[in-house]
Design a protein around this motif. Structure first.
Motif, PDB file in Angstrom:
ATOM      1  N   LYS A   1       0.823  -1.224   0.000  1.00 53.21           N
ATOM      2  CA  LYS A   1       0.000   0.000   0.000  1.00 53.21           C
ATOM      3  C   LYS A   1       0.851   1.265   0.000  1.00 53.21           C
ATOM      4  N   LEU A   2       2.000   1.215  -0.666  1.00 53.69           N
ATOM      5  CA  LEU A   2       2.894   2.362  -0.748  1.00 53.69           C
ATOM      6  C   LEU A   2       2.512   3.248  -1.939  1.00 53.69           C
ATOM      7  N   PHE A   3       3.025   4.482  -1.922  1.00 53.55           N
ATOM      8  CA  PHE A   3       2.767   5.387  -3.041  1.00 53.55           C
ATOM      9  C   PHE A   3       4.052   5.986  -3.613  1.00 53.55           C
ATOM     10  N   PHE A   4       4.867   6.617  -2.791  1.00 54.59           N
ATOM     11  CA  PHE A   4       5.997   7.370  -3.317  1.00 54.59           C
ATOM     12  C   PHE A   4       7.074   6.470  -3.932  1.00 54.59           C
ATOM     13  N   GLN A   5       7.393   5.366  -3.280  1.00 53.82           N
ATOM     14  CA  GLN A   5       8.397   4.470  -3.856  1.00 53.82           C
ATOM     15  C   GLN A   5       7.907   3.849  -5.172  1.00 53.82           C
ATOM     16  N   PRO A   6       6.662   3.356  -5.230  1.00 52.59           N
ATOM     17  CA  PRO A   6       6.149   2.884  -6.527  1.00 52.59           C
ATOM     18  C   PRO A   6       6.124   3.994  -7.582  1.00 52.59           C
ATOM     19  N   LEU A   7       5.754   5.217  -7.163  1.00 48.26           N
ATOM     20  CA  LEU A   7       5.726   6.327  -8.113  1.00 48.26           C
ATOM     21  C   LEU A   7       7.110   6.576  -8.698  1.00 48.26           C
ATOM     22  N   LYS A   8       8.125   6.524  -7.856  1.00 44.18           N
ATOM     23  CA  LYS A   8       9.497   6.709  -8.323  1.00 44.18           C
ATOM     24  C   LYS A   8       9.879   5.620  -9.321  1.00 44.18           C
ATOM     25  N   ASP A   9       9.504   4.365  -9.025  1.00 44.80           N
ATOM     26  CA  ASP A   9       9.815   3.260  -9.937  1.00 44.80           C
ATOM     27  C   ASP A   9       9.111   3.427 -11.280  1.00 44.80           C
ATOM     28  N   VAL A  10       7.846   3.774 -11.236  1.00 40.69           N
ATOM     29  CA  VAL A  10       7.082   3.926 -12.485  1.00 40.69           C
ATOM     30  C   VAL A  10       7.668   5.050 -13.334  1.00 40.69           C
ATOM     31  N   LEU A  11       7.997   6.158 -12.717  1.00 38.84           N
ATOM     32  CA  LEU A  11       8.575   7.277 -13.469  1.00 38.84           C
ATOM     33  C   LEU A  11       9.947   6.915 -14.026  1.00 38.84           C
ATOM     34  N   THR A  12      10.716   6.138 -13.281  1.00 42.94           N
ATOM     35  CA  THR A  12      12.006   5.672 -13.791  1.00 42.94           C
ATOM     36  C   THR A  12      11.803   4.779 -15.014  1.00 42.94           C
ATOM     37  N   GLY A  13      10.815   3.909 -14.934  1.00 44.50           N
ATOM     38  CA  GLY A  13      10.508   3.059 -16.069  1.00 44.50           C
ATOM     39  C   GLY A  13      10.147   3.861 -17.297  1.00 44.50           C
ATOM     40  N   LEU A  14       9.363   4.903 -17.122  1.00 46.35           N
ATOM     41  CA  LEU A  14       8.963   5.741 -18.255  1.00 46.35           C
ATOM     42  C   LEU A  14      10.130   6.553 -18.800  1.00 46.35           C
ATOM     43  N   ARG A  15      11.119   6.807 -17.972  1.00 45.66           N
ATOM     44  CA  ARG A  15      12.311   7.484 -18.498  1.00 45.66           C
ATOM     45  C   ARG A  15      13.097   6.569 -19.430  1.00 45.66           C
ATOM     46  N   TYR A  16      13.052   5.269 -19.153  1.00 40.03           N
ATOM     47  CA  TYR A  16      13.694   4.317 -20.068  1.00 40.03           C
ATOM     48  C   TYR A  16      12.941   4.244 -21.395  1.00 40.03           C
ATOM     49  N   ASN A  17      11.618   4.287 -21.328  1.00 39.57           N
ATOM     50  CA  ASN A  17      10.800   4.264 -22.545  1.00 39.57           C
ATOM     51  C   ASN A  17       9.546   5.092 -22.294  1.00 39.57           C
ATOM     52  N   PHE A  18       9.563   6.315 -22.805  1.00 38.26           N
ATOM     53  CA  PHE A  18       8.456   7.234 -22.588  1.00 38.26           C
ATOM     54  C   PHE A  18       7.145   6.694 -23.143  1.00 38.26           C
ATOM     55  N   PHE A  19       7.234   5.827 -24.156  1.00 37.89           N
ATOM     56  CA  PHE A  19       6.042   5.308 -24.820  1.00 37.89           C
ATOM     57  C   PHE A  19       5.642   3.923 -24.294  1.00 37.89           C
ATOM     58  N   PHE A  20       6.153   3.540 -23.119  1.00 39.69           N
ATOM     59  CA  PHE A  20       5.852   2.234 -22.536  1.00 39.69           C
ATOM     60  C   PHE A  20       4.445   2.276 -21.945  1.00 39.69           C
ATOM     61  N   LEU A  21       3.474   1.742 -22.681  1.00 40.43           N
ATOM     62  CA  LEU A  21       2.062   1.860 -22.302  1.00 40.43           C
ATOM     63  C   LEU A  21       1.749   1.310 -20.910  1.00 40.43           C
ATOM     64  N   PRO A  22       2.297   0.124 -20.519  1.00 39.44           N
ATOM     65  CA  PRO A  22       2.013  -0.355 -19.156  1.00 39.44           C
ATOM     66  C   PRO A  22       2.465   0.629 -18.080  1.00 39.44           C
ATOM     67  N   GLY A  23       3.496   1.406 -18.386  1.00 38.46           N
ATOM     68  CA  GLY A  23       3.950   2.406 -17.422  1.00 38.46           C
ATOM     69  C   GLY A  23       2.924   3.511 -17.213  1.00 38.46           C
ATOM     70  N   TRP A  24       2.316   3.970 -18.294  1.00 39.03           N
ATOM     71  CA  TRP A  24       1.290   5.005 -18.168  1.00 39.03           C
ATOM     72  C   TRP A  24       0.034   4.474 -17.478  1.00 39.03           C
ATOM     73  N   LYS A  25      -0.306   3.229 -17.761  1.00 44.14           N
ATOM     74  CA  LYS A  25      -1.450   2.621 -17.081  1.00 44.14           C
ATOM     75  C   LYS A  25      -1.170   2.503 -15.579  1.00 44.14           C
ATOM     76  N   ALA A  26       0.067   2.108 -15.237  1.00 44.81           N
ATOM     77  CA  ALA A  26       0.441   1.998 -13.825  1.00 44.81           C
ATOM     78  C   ALA A  26       0.408   3.352 -13.140  1.00 44.81           C
ATOM     79  N   LEU A  27       0.893   4.371 -13.827  1.00 45.25           N
ATOM     80  CA  LEU A  27       0.879   5.724 -13.260  1.00 45.25           C
ATOM     81  C   LEU A  27      -0.544   6.184 -12.977  1.00 45.25           C
TER      82      LEU A  27
END
Length: 297
Positions: free
Chosen positions: A261-287
């Protein structure tokens, strides 16, 4: 294949005396008759040794008690002891279906195939069926570009050609977890994989098993992915490598959000993932799930 080649089945066990005989019996009950079972006991402190006495007169079963060194070492000892042309695995708390080898071994008629794997069914700690959807899409052929993103090969379903081990090595004993993904990635560089849709393996879900240690899984998954890409820097296009890292970060983030039930650490991971691939659709869905609070419900 007119004659059945020998198949060695490695069962590495630690304090699984309550389930181990069921696993062994499920292997011995194969319609494929030319097999051996190599049980490596990784320093069990329960009644495993007593349970193994019932197989003392069965020449198909070899029991090898060892000091407790961990599952990679135990599995590698099993590989060292295996005499078969093909090697398969069964975790000590799981089960094989009787037709497993009969449907998988013929796939090795294709000499380019090094690993044949199948589908899975599930039971609980009492042996009752559990409904569970298949988590990943399965693939056949040259699979490195798919495998680097998701380990879609259920470990216990896999049968490997002995040449895989002889040419590309055994389990990495420096990895406490995720050793199968590391192995499959290495094998995928030189061998094809073949998927069989039959449910030949039954995976037992029970409290306390190692597979529930998601933080440990991801810690080792990061190590494995980094090791593979550093060892084979030109094996995959840069876009595929970026997708692999994006998926790794996003998947870890959502696991933490769901389980803790965390927020900030998952948010950091998701944003890092999107930095690797800005067009990574699962990343935007996760965000979006994170921002709406749905991942933590």
């Amino acid at each position: 294949m007119n004659e059945q080649p020998l198949v060695s089945v490695v069962i590495a066990t630690y304090n699984m005396g309550q389930y181990l005989p069921l696993a062994i019996d499920s292997v011995l009950n194969q319609t494929w008759t030319n097999l051996e079972v190599v049980v490596v006991d990784d320093g069990s402190e329960d009644d495993t040794r007593e349970q193994m006495k019932k197989y003392g007169g069965d020449p198909r079963v070899r029991y090898i008690p060892t000091e407790n060194k961990g599952q990679p070492q135990a599995k590698n000892r099993g590989l060292q002891e295996a005499k078969g042309d093909f090697i398969a695995f069964c975790d000590a708390d799981d089960l094989w279906q009787p037709h497993k080898l009969e449907v998988q071994i013929p796939c090795f008629d294709n000499e380019d195939v090094g690993v044949v794997y199948s589908e899975v069914s599930y039971i609980d700690q009492h042996g009752e069926p559990v409904d569970k959807e298949t988590p990943y899409e399965r693939y056949s052929g040259v699979v490195t570009d798919k495998l680097v993103i998701k380990n879609f090969v259920p470990f216990g379903t896999a049968v490997i050609r002995r040449s895989c081990m002889e040419e590309d090595g055994a389990f990495d004993e420096d990895l406490p977890m995720g050793i199968d993904w590391d192995l499959w990635l290495r094998y995928s560089m030189n061998w094809q994989f073949q998927y069989v849709p039959d449910k030949t393996y039954t995976y037992r879900i029970w409290p306390g098993q190692m597979s529930k240690n998601y933080r440990g899984r991801y810690k080792n998954a990061f190590l494995i992915l980094n090791k593979f890409l550093e060892t084979h820097p030109n094996a995959l296009p840069k876009a595929v490598q970026a997708n692999a890292w994006a998926d790794m970060y996003v998947s870890r983030g959502m696991s933490l959000a769901t389980a803790e039930k965390l927020f900030f650490q998952p948010l950091k991971d998701v944003l890092t993932g999107l930095r690797y691939n800005f067009f990574f659709l699962p990343g935007w869905k996760a965000l979006l799930k994170l921002l709406l609070g749905r991942a933590r419900v």
